[in-house]
Design a protein around this motif. Structure first.
Motif, PDB file in Angstrom:
ATOM      1  N   LYS A   9       0.828  -1.208   0.000  1.00  0.00           N
ATOM      2  CA  LYS A   9       0.000   0.000   0.000  1.00  0.00           C
ATOM      3  C   LYS A   9       0.863   1.259   0.000  1.00  0.00           C
ATOM      4  O   LYS A   9       0.577   2.224  -0.706  1.00  0.00           O
ATOM      5  CB  LYS A   9      -0.926   0.010   1.222  1.00  0.00           C
ATOM      6  N   HIS A  10       1.943   1.231   0.791  1.00  0.00           N
ATOM      7  CA  HIS A  10       2.853   2.380   0.849  1.00  0.00           C
ATOM      8  C   HIS A  10       3.489   2.622  -0.515  1.00  0.00           C
ATOM      9  O   HIS A  10       3.542   3.776  -0.986  1.00  0.00           O
ATOM     10  CB  HIS A  10       3.932   2.132   1.902  1.00  0.00           C
ATOM     11  N   ASN A  11       3.962   1.566  -1.167  1.00  0.00           N
ATOM     12  CA  ASN A  11       4.584   1.704  -2.491  1.00  0.00           C
ATOM     13  C   ASN A  11       3.579   2.219  -3.512  1.00  0.00           C
ATOM     14  O   ASN A  11       3.915   3.036  -4.377  1.00  0.00           O
ATOM     15  CB  ASN A  11       5.177   0.375  -2.954  1.00  0.00           C
ATOM     16  N   LEU A  12       2.330   1.760  -3.422  1.00  0.00           N
ATOM     17  CA  LEU A  12       1.293   2.222  -4.343  1.00  0.00           C
ATOM     18  C   LEU A  12       1.022   3.711  -4.138  1.00  0.00           C
ATOM     19  O   LEU A  12       0.920   4.469  -5.113  1.00  0.00           O
ATOM     20  CB  LEU A  12       0.012   1.406  -4.134  1.00  0.00           C
ATOM     21  N   GLU A  13       0.955   4.150  -2.898  1.00  0.00           N
ATOM     22  CA  GLU A  13       0.756   5.570  -2.609  1.00  0.00           C
ATOM     23  C   GLU A  13       1.948   6.399  -3.093  1.00  0.00           C
ATOM     24  O   GLU A  13       1.770   7.485  -3.642  1.00  0.00           O
ATOM     25  CB  GLU A  13       0.515   5.798  -1.117  1.00  0.00           C
ATOM     26  N   GLN A  14       3.153   5.880  -2.880  1.00  0.00           N
ATOM     27  CA  GLN A  14       4.358   6.578  -3.357  1.00  0.00           C
ATOM     28  C   GLN A  14       4.324   6.711  -4.877  1.00  0.00           C
ATOM     29  O   GLN A  14       4.683   7.752  -5.427  1.00  0.00           O
ATOM     30  CB  GLN A  14       5.616   5.826  -2.923  1.00  0.00           C
ATOM     31  N   PHE A  15       3.886   5.652  -5.562  1.00  0.00           N
ATOM     32  CA  PHE A  15       3.801   5.695  -7.024  1.00  0.00           C
ATOM     33  C   PHE A  15       2.783   6.742  -7.469  1.00  0.00           C
ATOM     34  O   PHE A  15       3.054   7.519  -8.375  1.00  0.00           O
ATOM     35  CB  PHE A  15       3.420   4.320  -7.585  1.00  0.00           C
ATOM     36  N   ARG A  16       1.628   6.758  -6.827  1.00  0.00           N
ATOM     37  CA  ARG A  16       0.598   7.724  -7.206  1.00  0.00           C
ATOM     38  C   ARG A  16       1.080   9.162  -6.989  1.00  0.00           C
ATOM     39  O   ARG A  16       0.826  10.042  -7.813  1.00  0.00           O
ATOM     40  CB  ARG A  16      -0.674   7.468  -6.410  1.00  0.00           C
ATOM     41  N   THR A  17       1.793   9.394  -5.906  1.00  0.00           N
ATOM     42  CA  THR A  17       2.349  10.721  -5.644  1.00  0.00           C
ATOM     43  C   THR A  17       3.385  11.082  -6.705  1.00  0.00           C
ATOM     44  O   THR A  17       3.378  12.193  -7.247  1.00  0.00           O
ATOM     45  CB  THR A  17       3.003  10.760  -4.246  1.00  0.00           C
ATOM     46  N   TRP A  18       4.261  10.135  -7.017  1.00  0.00           N
ATOM     47  CA  TRP A  18       5.296  10.376  -8.033  1.00  0.00           C
ATOM     48  C   TRP A  18       4.658  10.657  -9.382  1.00  0.00           C
ATOM     49  O   TRP A  18       5.042  11.589 -10.078  1.00  0.00           O
ATOM     50  CB  TRP A  18       6.224   9.155  -8.113  1.00  0.00           C
ATOM     51  N   ARG A  19       3.649   9.846  -9.749  1.00  0.00           N
ATOM     52  CA  ARG A  19       2.983  10.005 -11.039  1.00  0.00           C
ATOM     53  C   ARG A  19       2.353  11.389 -11.156  1.00  0.00           C
ATOM     54  O   ARG A  19       2.411  12.029 -12.205  1.00  0.00           O
ATOM     55  CB  ARG A  19       1.923   8.924 -11.191  1.00  0.00           C
ATOM     56  N   ALA A  20       1.758  11.878 -10.083  1.00  0.00           N
ATOM     57  CA  ALA A  20       1.092  13.174 -10.105  1.00  0.00           C
ATOM     58  C   ALA A  20       2.081  14.318 -10.287  1.00  0.00           C
ATOM     59  O   ALA A  20       1.712  15.380 -10.803  1.00  0.00           O
ATOM     60  CB  ALA A  20       0.299  13.368  -8.816  1.00  0.00           C
ATOM     61  N   THR A  21       3.329  14.118  -9.910  1.00  0.00           N
ATOM     62  CA  THR A  21       4.318  15.191 -10.007  1.00  0.00           C
ATOM     63  C   THR A  21       5.084  15.187 -11.331  1.00  0.00           C
ATOM     64  O   THR A  21       5.868  16.099 -11.573  1.00  0.00           O
ATOM     65  CB  THR A  21       5.339  15.100  -8.858  1.00  0.00           C
ATOM     66  N   GLN A  22       4.876  14.171 -12.167  1.00  0.00           N
ATOM     67  CA  GLN A  22       5.639  14.052 -13.407  1.00  0.00           C
ATOM     68  C   GLN A  22       4.966  14.771 -14.562  1.00  0.00           C
ATOM     69  O   GLN A  22       3.741  14.808 -14.670  1.00  0.00           O
ATOM     70  CB  GLN A  22       5.828  12.574 -13.779  1.00  0.00           C
ATOM     71  N   THR A  23       5.794  15.333 -15.438  1.00  0.00           N
ATOM     72  CA  THR A  23       5.310  15.960 -16.663  1.00  0.00           C
ATOM     73  C   THR A  23       5.587  15.017 -17.827  1.00  0.00           C
ATOM     74  O   THR A  23       6.287  14.015 -17.676  1.00  0.00           O
ATOM     75  CB  THR A  23       6.027  17.297 -16.915  1.00  0.00           C
ATOM     76  N   ASP A  24       5.059  15.360 -18.991  1.00  0.00           N
ATOM     77  CA  ASP A  24       5.322  14.545 -20.179  1.00  0.00           C
ATOM     78  C   ASP A  24       6.821  14.487 -20.478  1.00  0.00           C
ATOM     79  O   ASP A  24       7.339  13.462 -20.881  1.00  0.00           O
ATOM     80  CB  ASP A  24       4.566  15.094 -21.385  1.00  0.00           C
TER      81      ASP A  24
END
Length: 145
Positions: A9-24
């Motif tokens: 769950k922690h890794n999934l949340e970290q991924f979602r946070t990382w994904r939200a901060t990335q640009t194309d």
């Protein structure tokens, strides 16, 4: 110590946070062979690469992200692998094998030759410098032992 489910769950949340901060542009930087580099994703979210394949939720989110990026033409489309007939055996061509082996050997020898030539130039430069030093010492009357 956190359980495996808590880490997932922690890794999934970290991924979602990382994904939200990335640009194309950020995604373009980590493309390799038509996919996002898993090692780079793992580094960014602070988990092991194995978590990306063993965590089904994380794996599904990465696949969804890649599908979205393909739809937006950031990632190239998936191409089906070409199928070659396997029922026809190919004849072993010894001359082609020998040519390939000779090409590899030739390239390796050429590289070694280039490296040795550079080493010779360096040693000749050093020899010239020490030759001048030896002449100067001889003129001064001081001979090295």
């Amino acid at each position: 110590m956190a359980s495996g489910q808590q880490l997932a769950k922690h890794n999934l949340e970290q991924f979602r946070t990382w994904r939200a901060t990335q640009t194309d542009e950020d995604f373009l930087q980590i493309i390799h062979l038509g996919r996002l580099k898993r090692v780079e994703i793992a580094k960014a979210i602070g988990c092991g690469k194995s978590a990306l394949t063993q965590n089904p939720g994380l794996r599904a989110e990465i696949d969804a992200l890649e599908s979205e990026l393909r739809n937006r033409s950031i990632l190239p489309p998936v191409v089906e692998a070409a199928h070659t007939p396997t029922d026809q055996s190919r004849e072993y061509n010894i001359s082609a094998t020998r040519l390939t082996r000779n090409d590899h050997r030739s390239a390796r020898l050429e590289q070694e030759n280039i490296e040795l030539k550079a080493r010779i130039r360096e040693l000749e430069r050093r020899l010239a410098r020490f030759g001048e030093l030896s002449e100067t010492l001889a003129e001064m009357g001081v001979m090295p032992r």
